[in-house]
Motif scaffolding. Structure first.
Motif, PDB file in Angstrom:
ATOM      1  N   ALA A  94       0.850  -1.188   0.000  1.00 14.26           N
ATOM      2  CA  ALA A  94       0.000   0.000   0.000  1.00 14.26           C
ATOM      3  C   ALA A  94       0.884   1.235   0.000  1.00 14.26           C
ATOM      4  O   ALA A  94       2.045   1.198   0.422  1.00 14.26           O
ATOM      5  N   PHE A  99      -1.581   5.129   4.395  1.00 16.19           N
ATOM      6  CA  PHE A  99      -1.725   4.008   5.334  1.00 16.19           C
ATOM      7  C   PHE A  99      -1.527   4.589   6.734  1.00 16.19           C
ATOM      8  O   PHE A  99      -0.467   5.105   7.061  1.00 16.19           O
ATOM      9  N   ASP A 182      -6.269   4.847   2.531  1.00 12.62           N
ATOM     10  CA  ASP A 182      -6.670   3.617   1.856  1.00 12.62           C
ATOM     11  C   ASP A 182      -6.709   2.447   2.837  1.00 12.62           C
ATOM     12  O   ASP A 182      -7.523   1.532   2.698  1.00 12.62           O
ATOM     13  N   VAL A 183      -5.774   2.466   3.792  1.00 13.65           N
ATOM     14  CA  VAL A 183      -5.583   1.357   4.723  1.00 13.65           C
ATOM     15  C   VAL A 183      -5.276   1.924   6.104  1.00 13.65           C
ATOM     16  O   VAL A 183      -4.674   3.001   6.223  1.00 13.65           O
ATOM     17  N   VAL A 238      -6.641  -4.787  10.404  1.00 15.47           N
ATOM     18  CA  VAL A 238      -6.278  -4.073   9.180  1.00 15.47           C
ATOM     19  C   VAL A 238      -7.576  -3.734   8.473  1.00 15.47           C
ATOM     20  O   VAL A 238      -8.354  -4.624   8.117  1.00 15.47           O
ATOM     21  N   GLU A 240      -9.323  -1.686   5.220  1.00 19.50           N
ATOM     22  CA  GLU A 240      -9.012  -1.178   3.873  1.00 19.50           C
ATOM     23  C   GLU A 240     -10.299  -0.747   3.186  1.00 19.50           C
ATOM     24  O   GLU A 240     -11.373  -1.295   3.458  1.00 19.50           O
ATOM     25  N   HIS A 244      -9.574  -0.961  -2.538  1.00 19.99           N
ATOM     26  CA  HIS A 244      -8.155  -1.260  -2.362  1.00 19.99           C
ATOM     27  C   HIS A 244      -7.950  -2.745  -2.108  1.00 19.99           C
ATOM     28  O   HIS A 244      -7.034  -3.378  -2.674  1.00 19.99           O
ATOM     29  N   ALA A 245      -8.791  -3.318  -1.240  1.00 23.75           N
ATOM     30  CA  ALA A 245      -8.662  -4.746  -0.935  1.00 23.75           C
ATOM     31  C   ALA A 245      -8.899  -5.602  -2.180  1.00 23.75           C
ATOM     32  O   ALA A 245      -8.166  -6.566  -2.436  1.00 23.75           O
TER      33      ALA A 245
END
Length: 408
Positions: A94, A99, A182-183, A238, A240, A244-245
């Motif tokens: 990522a 992140f 995003d994460v 985590v 996301e 994204h995932a």
């Protein structure tokens, strides 16, 4: 307009039930309590707690990190490393500037602070460790995770009493949903197993006094409950964006579909009468998720094993979801790990979805007749699980609720 989904792709758990997801889930599903006399609490009126078994910081993290991080940070690192591995995220998985880290805590590094205060009084200022502040600050676990994984997005610490871990996950979800990240690594960590915490909560009358039966002390929703048991641990998820995932081919374990948070504005320790703040948090989470009350199959309750909390929470759940919803509290196994509680319980909720299995409330041999919801007791219950509600409520009137669903 539909809002972007935020999914769970990794889970890391450390608690008195074990180190790692597998050991945690095995003991939580078995309903095996963990409280035992604690070497750090010798001489305290309440001398037992729920401590992570066999936690070798040097072996898990290396000598240098073990020496320079408070225990709550050590627990957070171990949980985060498991979550990252579970998510299959490496250094190039990522954009590090998108992140982030959102971590909740209550006690933070107070174990370090207590130890150094004692050294100051005993030996003078020059005896105080140069690492005191870098180990003791409540923000250090989040900072350490950012440094360890090279994450340069939004990084913050949430301190909303025992709702901290749940709020951290909700805030991280919102940051991703807003497009800022995003994460995120999201969750909570705490290790309040110190004489000061034990004495202070004992003085409040909040701790169980079952010093002759530690294993039976944490008994949420039982008529014979007499207080909570101090616990420690860390839970890290985590999170996301769904896009994204999917783009990186990650396994989507669950979705954080709903989040609600409110304040009672009533009292520093007692919940608002009739659970009005808790009810609003649950209703807000339901509305946010787009689900109806009948869609919730299971509630992982805050369920601390204190008389007032359990009665008010169960009444609030019944008011929002009805008496027929299945409810349990995993604190019967883990004790109350403060800011880590909601994060661990969110992890257990993801696992309940995965396995279609509802963990029981340990020690629930005499259900409180005032509690009208369907309490899961005795043994885990197989069930169709599409959506789970996870509740956390804290001193100062902090309320937080998540709705976690199977990925859509």
């Amino acid at each position: 307009m539909s809002r972007p989904g935020v999914v769970v792709t990794g889970v890391g758990l450390v608690s008195a039930a074990g180190i790692g997801v597998a050991d945690n889930w095995r003991r939580v599903v078995a309903g095996e309590p963990t409280a035992a006399r604690d070497p750090a609490l010798v001489g305290c009126p309440i001398d037992f707690a729920c401590r992570v078994p066999g936690f070798d910081a040097s072996g898990l993290l290396g000598d240098r990190r073990a020496e320079t991080a408070d225990r709550f940070t050590q627990l957070a690192i171990v949980a985060a490393e498991e979550a990252m591995a579970h998510a299959g995220l490496g250094p190039d998985g990522a954009d590090p500037t998108r992140f982030g880290v959102v971590l909740g805590t209550v006690a933070g590094g107070t174990a370090t602070m207590e130890a150094q205060q004692a050294k100051l009084l005993r030996e003078g200022p020059e005896a105080v460790s140069v690492r005191t502040m870098t180990m003791g600050l409540v923000s250090m676990a989040a900072g350490e995770l950012s440094i360890r994984f090279g994450l340069r997005g939004v990084t913050m610490t949430v301190a909303t009493a025992c709702a901290s871990g749940t709020n951290a996950i909700g805030i991280a979800r919102d940051l991703i949903r807003s497009g800022k990240l995003d994460v995120a690594l999201a969750g909570g960590a705490d290790s309040p197993l110190t004489p000061l915490h034990s004495a202070a909560f004992h003085r409040l009358g909040a701790l169980s006094r079952r010093t002759d039966q530690p294993l039976a002390a944490s008994r949420p929703f039982a008529a014979s409950r007499d207080g909570f048991v101090l616990g420690e641990g860390a839970g890290v998820l985590v999170l996301e964006s769904d896009a994204h995932a999917r783009a990186r081919g990650a396994t989507r374990l669950a979705e954080i579909a709903g989040y609600g948070t409110t304040a009672d504005a009533y009292h520093v320790t007692r919940p608002a009468p009739a659970g009005t703040g808790a009810i609003r948090a649950m209703l807000d989470a339901l509305t946010d998720s787009g689900l109806e009350a009948g869609d919730i199959d299971y509630v992982n309750a805050h369920g601390t094993s204190t008389r007032r909390n359990d009665e008010v929470e169960s009444a609030a759940i019944a008011a929002v979801l009805g008496d027929g919803v299945a409810v349990s509290s995993t604190k019967g196994v883990t004790g109350h790990p403060f800011g880590a509680a909601g994060a661990l319980e969110a992890g257990y909720s993801v696992l309940a979805l995965r396995d279609s299995l509802l963990p029981p409330t340990a020690n629930l041999t005499d259900p409180d007749p005032c509690v009208t919801v369907d309490l899961v007791a005795g043994a885990a219950r197989g069930a169709k699980v599409r959506a789970v509600m996870s509740n956390s409520f804290g001193f100062g009137g902090h309320n937080a609720c998540l709705v976690i669903t199977a990925p859509r």
